[in-house]
Design a protein around this motif. Structure first.
Motif, short mmCIF file in Angstrom:
data_model
loop_
_atom_site.label_atom_id
_atom_site.label_comp_id
_atom_site.label_asym_id
_atom_site.label_seq_id
_atom_site.Cartn_x
_atom_site.Cartn_y
_atom_site.Cartn_z
N GLU A 174 0.83 -1.20 0.00
CA GLU A 174 0.00 0.00 0.00
C GLU A 174 0.87 1.26 0.00
O GLU A 174 1.97 1.27 0.54
N SER A 175 0.34 2.31 -0.57
CA SER A 175 1.06 3.58 -0.57
C SER A 175 1.02 4.20 0.81
O SER A 175 0.16 3.85 1.64
N LEU A 176 1.92 5.14 1.06
CA LEU A 176 1.97 5.79 2.37
C LEU A 176 0.66 6.52 2.67
O LEU A 176 0.16 6.45 3.79
N ILE A 177 0.12 7.21 1.67
CA ILE A 177 -1.10 7.97 1.91
C ILE A 177 -2.26 7.04 2.25
O ILE A 177 -3.10 7.35 3.11
N GLU A 178 -2.29 5.84 1.63
CA GLU A 178 -3.36 4.88 1.92
C GLU A 178 -3.24 4.36 3.36
O GLU A 178 -4.25 4.20 4.06
N ILE A 179 -2.02 4.10 3.80
CA ILE A 179 -1.83 3.59 5.17
C ILE A 179 -2.27 4.62 6.19
O ILE A 179 -2.93 4.29 7.18
N VAL A 180 -1.94 5.86 5.94
CA VAL A 180 -2.31 6.91 6.89
C VAL A 180 -3.83 7.10 6.91
O VAL A 180 -4.44 7.23 7.98
N LEU A 181 -4.48 7.10 5.75
CA LEU A 181 -5.93 7.28 5.69
C LEU A 181 -6.67 6.16 6.42
O LEU A 181 -7.72 6.39 7.02
N LYS A 182 -6.11 4.95 6.38
CA LYS A 182 -6.75 3.82 7.07
C LYS A 182 -6.76 4.00 8.58
O LYS A 182 -7.51 3.31 9.28
N ALA A 183 -5.93 4.90 9.11
CA ALA A 183 -5.89 5.10 10.55
C ALA A 183 -7.20 5.68 11.08
O ALA A 183 -7.52 5.50 12.26
N ASP A 184 -7.95 6.37 10.22
CA ASP A 184 -9.28 6.84 10.61
C ASP A 184 -10.25 5.71 10.34
O ASP A 184 -10.80 5.57 9.23
N VAL A 185 -10.46 4.88 11.35
CA VAL A 185 -11.25 3.65 11.18
C VAL A 185 -12.69 3.97 10.78
O VAL A 185 -13.27 3.31 9.91
N GLU A 186 -13.27 4.99 11.40
CA GLU A 186 -14.67 5.32 11.09
C GLU A 186 -14.80 5.76 9.64
O GLU A 186 -15.74 5.33 8.94
N ARG A 187 -13.90 6.58 9.15
CA ARG A 187 -13.95 7.02 7.75
C ARG A 187 -13.85 5.84 6.80
O ARG A 187 -14.63 5.73 5.83
N ALA A 188 -12.89 4.95 7.06
CA ALA A 188 -12.72 3.79 6.20
C ALA A 188 -13.97 2.90 6.21
O ALA A 188 -14.40 2.39 5.16
N ARG A 189 -14.58 2.73 7.40
CA ARG A 189 -15.78 1.88 7.50
C ARG A 189 -16.95 2.50 6.75
O ARG A 189 -17.69 1.79 6.04
N LEU A 190 -17.12 3.82 6.88
CA LEU A 190 -18.24 4.48 6.21
C LEU A 190 -18.09 4.43 4.69
O LEU A 190 -19.08 4.22 3.97
N PHE A 191 -16.87 4.64 4.20
CA PHE A 191 -16.67 4.56 2.75
C PHE A 191 -16.95 3.15 2.23
O PHE A 191 -17.53 2.97 1.15
N ALA A 192 -16.52 2.15 3.00
CA ALA A 192 -16.77 0.76 2.59
C ALA A 192 -18.27 0.47 2.59
O ALA A 192 -18.79 -0.20 1.66
N GLU A 193 -18.99 0.97 3.60
CA GLU A 193 -20.43 0.74 3.66
C GLU A 193 -21.15 1.49 2.55
O GLU A 193 -22.16 1.00 2.00
N ALA A 194 -20.65 2.68 2.21
CA ALA A 194 -21.30 3.47 1.16
C ALA A 194 -21.30 2.76 -0.18
O ALA A 194 -22.20 2.96 -1.00
N GLU A 195 -20.31 1.91 -0.41
CA GLU A 195 -20.22 1.21 -1.68
C GLU A 195 -21.25 0.08 -1.80
O GLU A 195 -21.56 -0.36 -2.91
N THR A 196 -21.74 -0.41 -0.67
CA THR A 196 -22.67 -1.54 -0.71
C THR A 196 -24.07 -1.19 -0.24
O THR A 196 -25.00 -1.99 -0.40
N ALA A 197 -24.27 -0.02 0.36
CA ALA A 197 -25.57 0.36 0.90
C ALA A 197 -26.58 0.61 -0.23
O ALA A 197 -26.23 1.16 -1.28
N HIS A 198 -27.86 0.22 0.01
CA HIS A 198 -28.93 0.43 -0.98
C HIS A 198 -30.08 1.24 -0.41
O HIS A 198 -30.84 1.85 -1.18
N ASP A 199 -30.18 1.29 0.90
CA ASP A 199 -31.26 2.06 1.54
C ASP A 199 -30.96 3.55 1.41
O ASP A 199 -29.93 4.03 1.89
N PRO A 200 -31.83 4.30 0.73
CA PRO A 200 -31.57 5.74 0.54
C PRO A 200 -31.36 6.50 1.85
O PRO A 200 -30.54 7.41 1.92
N HIS A 201 -32.13 6.12 2.89
CA HIS A 201 -31.97 6.81 4.17
C HIS A 201 -30.59 6.53 4.78
O HIS A 201 -29.96 7.44 5.33
#
Length: 629
Positions: free
Chosen positions: A78-105
């Motif tokens: 992984e690139s350095l910038i990717e490793i650092v961004l992963k340190a924000d666990v909540e951000r990484a989790r929300l982006f991952a969920e956003a890719e699979t979520a279907h409920d508009p709310h």
């Protein structure tokens, strides 16, 4: 609020922390200080829940996130910038969920939360932190596995800072940084928006980046407001008051005990004696915090200073691959009284320059002129790994002194801080600070004319660093320093050389100027309309540095005079002791009156000579103080 209540911690049978209590205010920036081995890292383990306490507990708000500097360097593709961004666990989790979520709310909730935590601005913030720690924009896109362990530890530090936990625990974060990265980190920590506790022996960091000092001394924790300088002053004042109170209490105790001893058996005084016994039993002993003395560091002076310059470089280029010089067009000179600090980010050639000066690297072109009989001592942190772990301090010194007696070898071991049986301690059992002390003693064994120190303070605590500063300032030869410890550079360096862009040039400013330049370079601003860096105007500081060098040169003869006077005092004192022993024999006067008279006269002569030597030592000391004022 972080609350430590009646905490006791024992490790391997040793009580490190005993009934310690402290309350840390929210948003406080704490510097945790104490001698090496006192239990600072252990306390971090207890706070993080990794180590159990014997007694007491640590209270942390349930919603707080705790962040620590990783013990192992990150690795992988992984690139350095990717490793650092992963340190924000909540951000990484929300982006991952956003890719699979279907409920508009739910999608709306996710996007709202991402906006609240500034998720879309996070890459720019991560890049700014990496830049501050010395990574270029191109470096930030490279795989982490391409970097050395030291640089990957910087990535771990960047990740810890980027996560902005509610409680950030940093254990010696500057160990893998250069001066430039350390200056940036100091500024960043001074603006950290949440609670941070940092273990550090960097006095400058503890003065500029924290607003409280938490001292772990004698197994107790004490919180002081302010930086390290304010803490040191207040602690010393408290020690003086405690010593006075303890002395007063001891006098009172002796007075009461004397009354009891005198009148306990006397019927008319028995009740009063019993009353005083109760007073003694209720009297709580005043504990005095006595700081253990640090063994001084001795750097042997050369037998004779050489004619200047001791080293001169003329149009020199140097590197590791022919045709690809790391440094070029070097025209420099080093004199006996020089105290030179090398500035410049890691990778710009500081180590290359000191290897060239130490004659460990040959130039590609140009000429280097060295004074005849020049001796150079070179100390670098990587040399600690070259010590034989199965050998002792005595064994390493014996290799340098193959023909010396055992007593002589042990005397030298004592002068570098390993007296008695400690000289037989195996290297594998020495602490990092003890190894550094030994390596410095081995490097300077030959009484060099030039001393090169590359990051000499990494394993030293604050008091040992102070001892090193005193040793450098007492040493009459030339010194070249590479260090991220600004306090060391401020205290010892008279000249600054900037190593950058393949060249070495004098830096016409002081370390405050250099700090401003570094913070400007590693921020988003500071460029003019053409994209060029605007350099702040600086007044020339070369004159104060040269004045300091002149003072040191004037002081050298006075130090030598004090040394000679002290040696004479020691010699005369020994002579007088021997004569006093002879004169104490009453039979001498009865049996050999003539010899007794001669002995008494000799004793009087030695006493007068001792008085003169002491006066000379005092006069030289006063002159030295005036010269250095």
């Amino acid at each position: 609020m972080l609350i430590i209540d009646d905490l006791s911690v024992r490790i391997a049978g040793r009580l490190l922390i005993e009934q310690a209590s402290v309350r840390v205010p929210d948003g406080a920036r704490i510097g945790l200080v104490g001698r090496n081995g006192s239990g600072k890292t252990t306390l971090f383990g207890v706070i993080a829940g990794d180590i159990s306490s014997e007694q007491g507990h640590v209270e942390i708000p349930s919603r707080w996130r705790i962040g620590r500097l990783a013990q192992e360097a990150p690795d992988g593709p992984e690139s350095l910038i990717e490793i650092v961004l992963k340190a924000d666990v909540e951000r990484a989790r929300l982006f991952a969920e956003a890719e699979t979520a279907h409920d508009p709310h739910r999608i709306a909730d996710i996007q709202t939360r991402l906006a609240d935590i500034g998720a879309h601005a996070a890459p720019a913030r991560a890049a700014a932190i990496l830049s501050g720690l010395g990574f270029s924009a191109a470096d930030q896109e490279r795989p982490c596995s391409e970097f050395s362990g030291g640089w990957r530890m910087r990535v771990a530090l960047a990740a810890a800072l980027f996560g902005e936990p509610d409680l950030l625990l940093l254990d010696e974060p500057t160990n893998y940084l250069d001066l430039e990265g350390t200056l940036w980190l100091q500024d960043h920590l001074a603006r950290y928006p949440r609670t941070v506790i940092v273990i550090s022996h960097d006095r400058d960091l503890l003065d500029t980046s924290v607003n409280f000092i938490l001292a772990l001394e004698n197994s107790k924790l004490t919180l002081y407001r302010g930086g390290y300088t304010a803490f040191e002053k207040l602690r010393n004042e408290r020690m003086v008051l405690d010593q006075k109170a303890a002395k007063k209490q001891e006098l009172q105790r002796k007075h009461l005990q004397a009354f009891v001893d005198r009148f306990r058996a006397k019927a008319s005084k028995a009740r009063q004696a019993q009353s005083r016994i109760k007073m003694l039993e209720k009297m709580e002993t005043i504990s005095v915090n006595v700081l253990s003395d640090v063994q001084p560091i001795n750097i042997p002076a050369p037998d004779k200073l050489l004619s200047p310059p001791i080293i001169a470089l003329d149009d020199v280029s140097v590197g590791y691959e022919p045709g690809h010089p790391v440094l070029h067009d070097l025209s420099l000179r080093i004199d006996n009284d020089d105290r030179i600090a090398l500035l410049g980010s890691n990778g710009n050639g500081k180590s290359t320059l000191v290897k060239l000066i130490a004659d460990r690297l040959k130039p590609f072109e140009g000429t280097i002129t060295r004074a005849s009989r020049l001796k150079v001592a070179y100390f670098a942190q990587h040399q600690l790994d070259e010590l034989n772990p199965d050998g002792s301090v005595y064994d390493h010194l014996r290799e340098l002194m193959p023909d010396a007696t055992e007593a002589k070898v042990r005397t030298v071991a004592g002068t570098i801080g390993f007296s008695g049986q400690t000289a037989d301690t195996k290297i594998e059992r020495l602490s990092g600070g003890e190894k550094a002390r030994l390596m410095l003693g081995l490097a300077t064994f030959g009484a060099p004319h030039l001393l090169i120190l590359d990051e000499p303070t990494n394993h030293l605590d604050i008091d040992s660093r102070a001892a090193l500063i005193e040793a450098i300032n007492d040493y009459p030869g030339a010194v070249i320093l590479v260090s991220h410890d600004r306090h060391l550079l401020d205290a010892c360096a008279d000249r600054l050389w900037l190593v950058a862009d393949g060249r070495v040039r004098p830096f016409d400013g002081d370390l405050d100027d250099y700090r401003r330049e570094i913070l400007s370079d590693r921020s988003d601003g500071g460029r003019n309309g053409n994209g060029a860096r605007e350099r702040p105007q600086r007044s020339s500081r070369s004159e104060p540095r040269r004045s300091a060098a002149d003072k040191r040169a004037d002081a050298a003869p006075l130090r030598q005079r004090m040394t000679r006077a002290q040696a004479e005092i020691d010699r005369l004192t020994k002579e007088i002791v021997q004569l006093d022993i002879a004169l104490a024999d009453g039979a001498l006067f009865a049996r050999y009156p003539a010899k007794a008279a001669v002995t008494a006269k000799a004793r009087a002569d030695f006493a007068r000579a001792l008085a003169r030597a002491e006066e000379d030592w005092l006069a030289a000391g006063e002159a030295l103080q005036s010269a250095m004022a």
